[in-house]
Write a protein that holds these residues in place. Sequence first.
Motif, PDB file in Angstrom:
ATOM      1  N   GLU A  26      -9.900  16.010  17.178  1.00 13.15           N
ATOM      2  CA  GLU A  26      -8.637  16.624  17.882  1.00 13.15           C
ATOM      3  C   GLU A  26      -7.760  16.942  16.787  1.00 13.15           C
ATOM      4  N   GLU A  27      -7.259  15.876  15.932  1.00 10.41           N
ATOM      5  CA  GLU A  27      -6.215  15.950  15.096  1.00 10.41           C
ATOM      6  C   GLU A  27      -6.492  17.080  14.117  1.00 10.41           C
ATOM      7  N   GLN A  28      -7.919  17.291  13.514  1.00 10.48           N
ATOM      8  CA  GLN A  28      -8.339  18.130  12.733  1.00 10.48           C
ATOM      9  C   GLN A  28      -8.102  19.625  13.316  1.00 10.48           C
ATOM     10  N   ASN A  29      -8.509  19.995  14.572  1.00 12.19           N
ATOM     11  CA  ASN A  29      -8.241  21.236  15.057  1.00 12.19           C
ATOM     12  C   ASN A  29      -6.754  21.479  15.090  1.00 12.19           C
ATOM     13  N   ASN A  30      -6.030  20.483  15.460  1.00 10.82           N
ATOM     14  CA  ASN A  30      -4.647  20.831  15.425  1.00 10.82           C
ATOM     15  C   ASN A  30      -3.987  21.159  13.951  1.00 10.82           C
ATOM     16  N   TRP A  31      -4.394  20.404  12.720  1.00  7.00           N
ATOM     17  CA  TRP A  31      -4.007  20.966  11.643  1.00  7.00           C
ATOM     18  C   TRP A  31      -4.620  22.231  11.097  1.00  7.00           C
ATOM     19  N   ILE A  32      -5.834  22.501  11.509  1.00  4.75           N
ATOM     20  CA  ILE A  32      -6.262  23.707  11.385  1.00  4.75           C
ATOM     21  C   ILE A  32      -5.405  25.036  12.118  1.00  4.75           C
ATOM     22  N   ASP A  33      -5.006  24.768  13.373  1.00  4.02           N
ATOM     23  CA  ASP A  33      -4.345  25.516  14.226  1.00  4.02           C
ATOM     24  C   ASP A  33      -2.878  25.783  13.860  1.00  4.02           C
ATOM     25  N   THR A  34      -2.252  24.752  13.200  1.00  4.94           N
ATOM     26  CA  THR A  34      -0.820  24.773  12.786  1.00  4.94           C
ATOM     27  C   THR A  34      -0.679  25.168  11.499  1.00  4.94           C
ATOM     28  N   ASP A  35      -1.598  24.740  10.503  1.00  4.10           N
ATOM     29  CA  ASP A  35      -1.305  24.923   8.870  1.00  4.10           C
ATOM     30  C   ASP A  35      -2.202  25.501   8.295  1.00  4.10           C
ATOM     31  N   TYR A  36      -3.081  26.239   8.872  1.00  5.52           N
ATOM     32  CA  TYR A  36      -4.234  27.075   8.221  1.00  5.52           C
ATOM     33  C   TYR A  36      -4.122  28.524   9.016  1.00  5.52           C
ATOM     34  N   GLN A  37      -3.100  28.886   9.104  1.00  7.50           N
ATOM     35  CA  GLN A  37      -2.610  30.412  10.013  1.00  7.50           C
ATOM     36  C   GLN A  37      -2.928  31.454   8.712  1.00  7.50           C
ATOM     37  N   PHE A  38      -2.830  30.964   7.564  1.00  6.46           N
ATOM     38  CA  PHE A  38      -3.204  32.048   6.607  1.00  6.46           C
ATOM     39  C   PHE A  38      -4.601  32.566   6.415  1.00  6.46           C
ATOM     40  N   MET A  39      -5.546  31.823   7.084  1.00  5.37           N
ATOM     41  CA  MET A  39      -6.732  32.233   7.208  1.00  5.37           C
ATOM     42  C   MET A  39      -7.127  32.842   8.348  1.00  5.37           C
ATOM     43  N   SER A  40      -8.186  33.741   8.330  1.00  6.76           N
ATOM     44  CA  SER A  40      -8.572  34.385   9.571  1.00  6.76           C
ATOM     45  C   SER A  40      -8.965  33.554  10.698  1.00  6.76           C
ATOM     46  N   GLU A  41      -8.832  34.126  12.026  1.00  5.95           N
ATOM     47  CA  GLU A  41      -9.100  33.378  13.121  1.00  5.95           C
ATOM     48  C   GLU A  41     -10.518  32.976  13.051  1.00  5.95           C
ATOM     49  N   ILE A  42     -11.385  33.802  12.839  1.00 13.06           N
ATOM     50  CA  ILE A  42     -12.714  33.579  12.788  1.00 13.06           C
ATOM     51  C   ILE A  42     -13.220  32.416  11.707  1.00 13.06           C
ATOM     52  N   THR A  43     -12.620  32.400  10.695  1.00 16.75           N
ATOM     53  CA  THR A  43     -13.011  31.440   9.875  1.00 16.75           C
ATOM     54  C   THR A  43     -12.400  30.132  10.315  1.00 16.75           C
ATOM     55  N   ARG A  44     -11.223  29.933  10.724  1.00 13.25           N
ATOM     56  CA  ARG A  44     -10.520  28.892  11.477  1.00 13.25           C
ATOM     57  C   ARG A  44     -11.639  28.176  12.357  1.00 13.25           C
ATOM     58  N   ILE A  45     -12.165  29.238  13.451  1.00 15.01           N
ATOM     59  CA  ILE A  45     -12.949  28.722  14.240  1.00 15.01           C
ATOM     60  C   ILE A  45     -14.273  28.073  13.634  1.00 15.01           C
ATOM     61  N   LYS A  46     -14.571  28.550  12.556  1.00 11.46           N
ATOM     62  CA  LYS A  46     -15.807  28.144  11.808  1.00 11.46           C
ATOM     63  C   LYS A  46     -15.507  26.825  11.284  1.00 11.46           C
ATOM     64  N   TYR A  47     -14.171  26.569  10.780  1.00 15.30           N
ATOM     65  CA  TYR A  47     -14.120  25.017  10.213  1.00 15.30           C
ATOM     66  C   TYR A  47     -14.021  23.949  11.261  1.00 15.30           C
ATOM     67  N   LYS A  48     -13.609  24.210  12.280  1.00 14.58           N
ATOM     68  CA  LYS A  48     -13.455  23.446  13.415  1.00 14.58           C
ATOM     69  C   LYS A  48     -14.957  22.622  13.597  1.00 14.58           C
ATOM     70  N   LYS A  49     -16.010  23.550  13.388  1.00 14.45           N
ATOM     71  CA  LYS A  49     -17.389  22.865  13.735  1.00 14.45           C
ATOM     72  C   LYS A  49     -17.989  22.448  12.364  1.00 14.45           C
TER      73      LYS A  49
END
Length: 327
Positions: A26-49
């Motif tokens: 849950e924390e990881q997903n929040n980090w990705i959604d908050t501070d990794y917006q410079f990456m594409s949405e599809i890439t952020r979705i991949k990183y969550k997994k």
Amino acid sequence: MKQQDVPVLQYPWPYEIGPFSQSFYEEQNNWIDTDYQFMSEITRIKYKKHGLVEAASYMFPAANTKEQIRPIARFMVWLTLFDDYYELCPVDKLADIRDHIMDVMLGEQPKADDIGLIKQVALSRQEFIPYVNDEWLVRWAKNFYNYTTYGIMEETPYKLKKEFPTLSNLLLIREYSISMYPYGDPVEPSINYIVPGHISEHPIIKRLKMLMCRIMAIQNDFASIEKELRIDTEILNIILVIKNQYHVSLEEAITEAMHIHDLYVQEFVELQNNLPDFGIHQKNIVRFVHNMALMISGLGAWYHKGNSTRYKTPGEFPKPEYGIITP
């Protein structure tokens, strides 16, 4: 070649999994959604997994509180995403990015216009502070410098030219480029013991760290071979380099790479079993080296038994986005 057809590398010691392997998603997903917006949405979705926060508990099982493992998990995420994002970044531009990140690792505050990754660097430093000292922080930043300079920057020209290095060159570059020197630094805060500088610089400790990095680089190459066979710039893999240099089959290259790996493991065990006398530090150094070994076997276990899709699922490995995706 399918990933399931690749042999699993073995170790003469077990692996352990810390108690918080599932605690940070849950924390990881929040980090990705908050501070990794410079990456594409599809890439952020991949990183969550990708299960990078889970890998922290496989590699550093001695950490026994969430507060102790949190900076390690955060570090696992930002360093991996840094590595992926800047993989093909021009060397001259990467030098400035490297230096700024090092400044933040050493205490400088992020700038107002920094991408969120820099904020994550600052947060990981802040969270490490209760468990480390200034000497460790300097070593951590130095290892990040060496990984970027002698690893990524050395790999980039080969990738851009799609040119294989020799095996000897590859082993030197991958010792740094796989980022295991900086990834290895959290072994110390995870066991609540910071190795004194004069022991950290001892030739046997330095050799053990080098062996750790090379073993884990080969682990990574084995875990990612199916993915890298599909990408024409992914040529810095020990299996592919052996195949190219010696004109052998993929299967023969795998056998030779396993042989090199196993020799490194054998040397690691011999040195671990015959450490010098470090006096009052002996018990802690034995514990430190033991946890280096657990880091190796833990990562190997995570590749094959963890929940990550990073290497197991075709198409789940993100493409380098620096210069393509604009923050």
